[in-house]
Design a protein around this motif. Sequence first.
Motif, short mmCIF file in Angstrom:
data_model
loop_
_atom_site.label_atom_id
_atom_site.label_comp_id
_atom_site.label_asym_id
_atom_site.label_seq_id
_atom_site.Cartn_x
_atom_site.Cartn_y
_atom_site.Cartn_z
N ASN A 1 1.80 -1.69 7.68
CA ASN A 1 1.18 -0.11 8.19
C ASN A 1 1.86 0.84 7.17
O ASN A 1 1.19 1.59 6.96
N HIS B 1 -5.96 -5.51 9.62
CA HIS B 1 -6.41 -4.58 8.83
C HIS B 1 -7.55 -4.48 8.22
O HIS B 1 -8.36 -4.05 8.21
N ARG C 1 -12.45 -3.58 8.16
CA ARG C 1 -13.08 -3.39 7.02
C ARG C 1 -14.14 -4.21 6.57
O ARG C 1 -14.85 -4.06 5.52
N VAL D 1 -0.90 0.86 4.59
CA VAL D 1 -2.08 1.34 5.26
C VAL D 1 -1.88 2.89 5.32
O VAL D 1 -2.86 3.79 4.81
N ALA D 2 -0.91 3.21 5.89
CA ALA D 2 -0.43 4.69 6.01
C ALA D 2 -0.61 5.63 4.65
O ALA D 2 -0.96 6.73 4.56
N ARG D 3 0.09 4.67 3.51
CA ARG D 3 -0.01 5.69 2.29
C ARG D 3 -1.28 5.63 1.52
O ARG D 3 -1.60 6.58 0.88
N HIS D 4 -1.94 4.54 1.82
CA HIS D 4 -3.29 4.49 1.03
C HIS D 4 -4.59 4.26 1.63
O HIS D 4 -5.54 4.03 0.98
N GLY D 5 -4.50 4.33 3.03
CA GLY D 5 -5.54 4.25 4.00
C GLY D 5 -6.20 2.81 3.94
O GLY D 5 -7.14 2.72 4.90
N ARG D 6 -5.84 1.95 3.50
CA ARG D 6 -6.39 0.45 3.62
C ARG D 6 -5.33 -0.65 2.87
O ARG D 6 -4.42 -0.30 2.34
#
Length: 277
Positions: free
Chosen positions: A71, A126, A130, A74-79
């Motif tokens: 998480n 995640h 995508r 994902v929170a930091r870089h979007g994916r």
Amino acid sequence: MKLQDKVAIVTGGASGIGEAIAIKFAAHGAFVIVGDVQDELGQKVCAAIGPRATFVHCDVADEAGVEALVNTAVARHGRLDIMMNNAGVGEPGGRDVRDLDIRAFDRVMSVNVAGVALGMKHAARHMVPRGSGVIINTASNVTGAAGIAPLAYTASKHAVVGLTRTAAVQLGRYGIRANAISPGAIPTPAFVRYFRKAVPGMDENGARAVASKATTLRYGEDLESALSVEDVANAAVFLASEDSRFVSGHELMLDGASTVTDKSFDAIGMMLATASS
Ligand SMILES: NC(=O)c1ccc[n+]([C@@H]2O[C@H](COP(=O)([O-])OP(=O)(O)OC[C@H]3O[C@@H](n4cnc5c(N)ncnc54)[C@H](O)[C@@H]3O)[C@@H](O)[C@H]2O)c1
């Protein structure tokens, strides 16, 4: 720059093979999140890499910790593009099944097997929406020859290959690849610690020599020509990049043929090879 702006997690990235992979991924343009239980070392590695790297404390045997690690990426870089499940431990001793310590066995399994399974689970959650992603798991060349490592460690690395193949089949339809890297012996801190404990009187140089002898491609060469953490990092870049876009469910052996060399080669084959060269 084979991984430009890819987002990669490297577990066990504070030391040894994982550290080399984190550095190499970043050198190829990736953002790297290092997850490890050694906070000070992990932070040092990330500081040396620079702003592209983030350290997150994570015990891979703890599901909540692995979920938080993913998480954070994902929170930091979007994916999340690359999940490198590399953290691993061995058990002291345990060469003979009669000495099996079931608590040590369980610990090895919880880090090496459950840790990899949890990493794949939370990464896949995640990656699937995508429709892309790469999972790489560090196994070991102990899957190719029994008896060179203790019982639980050997069993755990066989399991890592099973997990990898299963994930490759289950996730392939979503554009996700899964592969394993199986290095031979490299004198990382863990390897040296293990040998110094297992063999009374063995010093650091002795342990390094054992690793070198096990994975030197051509017999008799020096320490510098033996397998290194950079070799594993290069293999990881290959598996993480589009260069390997059709490689999935594969176990990449990285051991200079040591596991496919018949033991009798030492005595007979070497003599013949030398005589005919
Ligand atoms: N060195 C070798 O000869 C060799 C050969 C084949 C495979 N491997 C595998 O390579 C991987 C890396 O090993 P290494 O030799 O670089 O050892 P290492 O001890 O230098 O690095 C392992 C890292 O994993 C971390 N780690 C351990 N338990 C953890 C946990 N529960 N959660 C998160 N991080 C944890 C450690 O803190 C350490 O930073 C392991 O999976 C190991 O089994 C090593």
